[in-house]
Design a protein around this motif. Structure first.
Motif, PDB file in Angstrom:
ATOM      1  N   SER A  21       0.846  -1.201   0.000  1.00 15.55           N
ATOM      2  CA  SER A  21       0.000   0.000   0.000  1.00 15.55           C
ATOM      3  C   SER A  21       0.882   1.252   0.000  1.00 15.55           C
ATOM      4  CB  SER A  21      -0.898   0.015   1.238  1.00 15.55           C
ATOM      5  OG  SER A  21      -0.115   0.238   2.394  1.00 15.55           O
ATOM      6  N   ALA A  23       0.614   3.628   2.137  1.00 13.19           N
ATOM      7  CA  ALA A  23       1.011   3.844   3.537  1.00 13.19           C
ATOM      8  C   ALA A  23       2.221   2.995   3.894  1.00 13.19           C
ATOM      9  CB  ALA A  23      -0.160   3.540   4.470  1.00 13.19           C
ATOM     10  N   ALA A  24       2.256   1.759   3.420  1.00 19.18           N
ATOM     11  CA  ALA A  24       3.402   0.886   3.691  1.00 19.18           C
ATOM     12  C   ALA A  24       4.644   1.405   2.976  1.00 19.18           C
ATOM     13  CB  ALA A  24       3.083  -0.545   3.252  1.00 19.18           C
ATOM     14  N   THR A  34       2.444  10.925   7.311  1.00 19.76           N
ATOM     15  CA  THR A  34       1.677  11.165   6.093  1.00 19.76           C
ATOM     16  C   THR A  34       1.135  12.584   6.024  1.00 19.76           C
ATOM     17  OG1 THR A  34      -0.285  10.323   7.205  1.00 19.76           O
ATOM     18  CG2 THR A  34       0.961   8.763   5.822  1.00 19.76           C
ATOM     19  N   ALA A  45      -0.177   6.542   9.401  1.00 17.16           N
ATOM     20  CA  ALA A  45      -1.189   5.499   9.318  1.00 17.16           C
ATOM     21  C   ALA A  45      -1.322   4.789  10.654  1.00 17.16           C
ATOM     22  CB  ALA A  45      -0.811   4.510   8.217  1.00 17.16           C
ATOM     23  N   CYS A  47      -4.792   2.704  11.689  1.00 15.79           N
ATOM     24  CA  CYS A  47      -5.636   1.502  11.669  1.00 15.79           C
ATOM     25  C   CYS A  47      -5.301   0.553  10.522  1.00 15.79           C
ATOM     26  CB  CYS A  47      -7.108   1.898  11.613  1.00 15.79           C
ATOM     27  SG  CYS A  47      -7.629   2.576  10.020  1.00 15.79           S
ATOM     28  N   GLY A  48      -4.881   1.101   9.410  1.00 15.59           N
ATOM     29  CA  GLY A  48      -4.561   0.274   8.258  1.00 15.59           C
ATOM     30  C   GLY A  48      -5.756  -0.330   7.557  1.00 15.59           C
ATOM     31  N   CYS A  55      -3.935   8.404   7.297  1.00 18.91           N
ATOM     32  CA  CYS A  55      -3.025   8.144   6.185  1.00 18.91           C
ATOM     33  C   CYS A  55      -3.366   8.956   4.932  1.00 18.91           C
ATOM     34  CB  CYS A  55      -3.059   6.654   5.849  1.00 18.91           C
ATOM     35  SG  CYS A  55      -4.688   6.114   5.298  1.00 18.91           S
ATOM     36  N   CYS A  67      -3.619   3.740   3.089  1.00 14.56           N
ATOM     37  CA  CYS A  67      -3.694   2.333   3.511  1.00 14.56           C
ATOM     38  C   CYS A  67      -4.564   1.494   2.589  1.00 14.56           C
ATOM     39  CB  CYS A  67      -4.179   2.223   4.950  1.00 14.56           C
ATOM     40  SG  CYS A  67      -5.914   2.643   5.197  1.00 14.56           S
TER      41      CYS A  67
END
Ligand code: FES
Length: 81
Positions: A21, A23-24, A34, A45, A47-48, A55, A67
């Motif tokens: 993702s 976010a990752a 972010t 980020a 909760c993902g 995010c 995410c």
């Protein structure tokens, strides 16, 4: 399918795994944050899974949740952090 893609994060070219993702990817390159909150504190980020909205980033000109968005070749990501 390529194993890696090139993306731009705040104008910096990065090569990241193709299956992750946004976010990752931001975390993987060590940027971490972010965006910034109203006090200027960095946010990242949490909760993902699309619930917290921490995010939020701009992807190819549109605000999206990092995410829930998978990286793709040539994607341009802008953070507020
Ligand atoms: S990390 Fe919570 S909405 Fe993306």
């Amino acid at each position: 399918m390529p194993h890696k893609v090139q993306i731009l994060i705040n104008g910096r070219r990065e090569e990241v795994p193709a299956h992750i993702s946004v976010a990752a990817a931001i975390a993987a390159i060590g940027q971490g944050a972010t965006r910034r909150d109203l006090t200027g504190a960095p946010r990242a980020a949490c909760c993902g899974m699309g619930v917290c909205f921490e995010c939020r980033v701009r992807i190819d000109g549109a605000e999206k949740l990092g995410c829930l968005t998978r990286v793709s070749q040539g994607m341009e990501i802008t953070t507020d952090a």
